[in-house]
Design an enzyme around this catalytic site. Structure first.
Site, short mmCIF file in Angstrom:
data_model
loop_
_atom_site.label_atom_id
_atom_site.label_comp_id
_atom_site.label_asym_id
_atom_site.label_seq_id
_atom_site.Cartn_x
_atom_site.Cartn_y
_atom_site.Cartn_z
CD GLU A 94 -6.01 3.62 5.82
OE1 GLU A 94 -6.92 3.64 4.99
OE2 GLU A 94 -5.08 2.81 5.82
N PRO A 95 -10.14 4.04 6.32
CG PRO A 95 -11.87 4.82 4.94
CD PRO A 95 -10.67 5.28 5.74
CD GLN A 135 -4.99 -0.22 0.92
OE1 GLN A 135 -4.55 -0.16 2.08
NE2 GLN A 135 -4.81 0.76 0.06
CB THR A 190 -0.92 0.02 1.24
OG1 THR A 190 -0.13 0.35 2.40
CG2 THR A 190 -1.59 -1.33 1.46
CB CYS A 191 0.21 4.86 -0.11
SG CYS A 191 -1.11 5.05 1.09
CG ASP A 192 0.27 4.33 5.22
OD1 ASP A 192 0.70 5.37 4.70
OD2 ASP A 192 -0.72 4.31 5.97
CB THR A 247 -8.72 25.72 -13.97
OG1 THR A 247 -7.89 26.88 -14.14
CG2 THR A 247 -10.00 25.89 -14.79
CD GLU A 267 -1.45 21.00 -9.60
OE1 GLU A 267 -1.10 20.68 -8.44
OE2 GLU A 267 -0.69 20.98 -10.57
CG MET A 268 -6.82 22.58 -2.73
SD MET A 268 -6.44 23.79 -1.43
CE MET A 268 -4.67 23.62 -1.35
#
Length: 417
Positions: free
Chosen positions: A111-112, A117, A51-53, A187, A189-190
């Protein structure tokens, strides 16, 4: 389960930088080949949680050396990763797996996504034939712990990011987002990211207004929405249930008068507005309008900080649940280890009972009554030893010594003499 054969090794957000974790990341399509290499290296069971973590191996009969296979797959020198990896075994490995599944080891507590995952990785490893009698019960127990943490605490209920805070506030104001439309004013990014998050949260539609039609069209295409010019803002505004402003003009693009006019045309149906501009794009006086709910970056950050604090506060209760589930798992695992001894004990009693029946003539009228009586007697005699054996096993007593004592007391030892 014999906990001594269970281990975890890998790279996570606590020790390994994000860039390195990204290099080590294992795509789903690459997992079968890597699992095959782990099997060839002598790992009995394994799954690769990527995962990203974290990028981790959860293994039976494996050790930290198995990480070299992941390093080589990423074309990295295994020796260069020594300072970024961790390895856990037995009790520590079990606690880690339970905590990961319950999102207590995540970068953002509660975090869900992580439980899904883990389950997806479980399926991949099972399809590859790498899940067996060690990993399967561990994972099922971890899922049970995660379910309790989710249902008995509020650890996942509060938003912890700006985007999550905005989505939650949008639901609070508008209810079901599937009936809502949003206007992205600008427009940047955020703003585009937030609009994407709202769509992911169920928003029905989005329109984009930008400085130029070309940029607005490009953003609208990526979001699957429509676009308009700034001149069309007065017509577009009343149709918007949610407004996200990130125009960045350095002056107010939306005035209180404009929002008041839109509210009248909406027959006072509420509008949720998010001002991402620095300086702001929406006149602060909008906050004084009935049915207009305006949040800027600082206010969203406060909501997110409150959510993080609430989740941290809930973590203590979640860990208490986790410890209780770990204790239950250890007890059940120990009781399972006692099953062979219990089976042997019952077989010994049954053999003795059948020997008594064999001494009776085949057609003896008392045979049926003796059969019932001896069966009842054996069950009653075995009841307390059965309970005691399970309790001793759950308490961590030496299983081999207990089995030896049972054999000496109750079982035929002529073969050993």
């Amino acid at each position: 389960m014999n906990a001594a054969v269970f281990s975890v090794a890998g790279f996570n957000h606590r020790l390994c930088p994000a860039g390195l974790r990204e290099q080590l990341y294992v795509e789903d399509v690459d997992q079968p080949a890597l699992l095959a290499r782990l099997r060839a290296a002598g790992v009995a069971e394994a799954m690769i949680l990527s995962t990203c973590d974290r990028v981790e191996l959860w293994m039976a009969e494996g050790d930290v050396a198995a990480l070299d296979i992941l390093a080589e797959a990423a074309r990295l020198d295994p020796a260069s990763l020594a300072g970024y990896r961790f390895a856990l075994a037995e009790e520590a490995a079990l606690r880690h797996v339970f905590a990961v599944a319950s999102a207590l080891e995540s970068h953002v507590i509660g975090e869900p996504q992580v439980l899904g995952q883990v389950k997806a990785t479980h399926r991949l490893a099972r399809d590859a034939g790498m899940i067996g009698p060690v990993l399967e019960p561990v994972l099922q127990a971890a899922y049970q712990a995660a379910k309790r943490v989710r249902s008995e605490t509020a650890i996942g209920e509060r938003p912890v990011s700006l985007a999550a805070a905005a989505c939650q506030l949008a639901r609070d104001v508008q209810g079901d987002l599937s009936r809502c439309g949003a206007l992205l004013l600008g427009t940047g990014e955020m703003g585009e990211f937030l609009a994407g998050q709202l769509l992911a949260a169920g928003l029905d539609r989005v329109s984009v207004i930008g400085r130029t039609a070309r940029r607005a069209e490009a953003v609208a295409r990526r979001l699957g929405g429509h676009f308009a010019t700034l001149e069309e803002l007065p017509q577009a505004l009343p149709e918007a249930d949610i407004v996200v402003a990130c125009h960045g003009e350095g002056r107010y693009t939306l005035s209180a008068d404009m929002v008041e006019g839109a509210l009248r045309r909406r027959k006072r149906r509420p509008v949720f507005l998010v001002d991402l501009g620095v300086p702001g794009d929406i006149e602060p006086a909008v906050n004084r309008l009935d049915d207009a709910f305006l949040y800027d970056l600082e206010e969203l950050e406060q909501v997110a900080l409150q959510g993080r604090a609430r989740r941290e506060a809930e973590a203590g209760a979640a860990w208490a649940i986790l410890e209780a589930e770990l204790a239950a798992f250890r007890r059940q695992a120990a009781e399972r280890e006692a099953v062979p001894a219990l089976t042997a004990l019952r077989e010994s009693f049954e053999a003795a009972r059948l020997a008594v029946l064999a001494d009776l003539p085949p057609h003896d009228p008392a045979r049926e009554a003796v059969d019932r009586a001896t069966r009842l007697l054996a069950n009653r005699l075995l009841h307390r030893p059965t309970l005691a054996l399970r309790e001793l096993a759950a308490a961590g007593q030496d299983q081999a010594a207990i089995e030896a004592l049972l054999r000496r007391l109750f079982m035929d030892t002529k073969d050993e003499e």
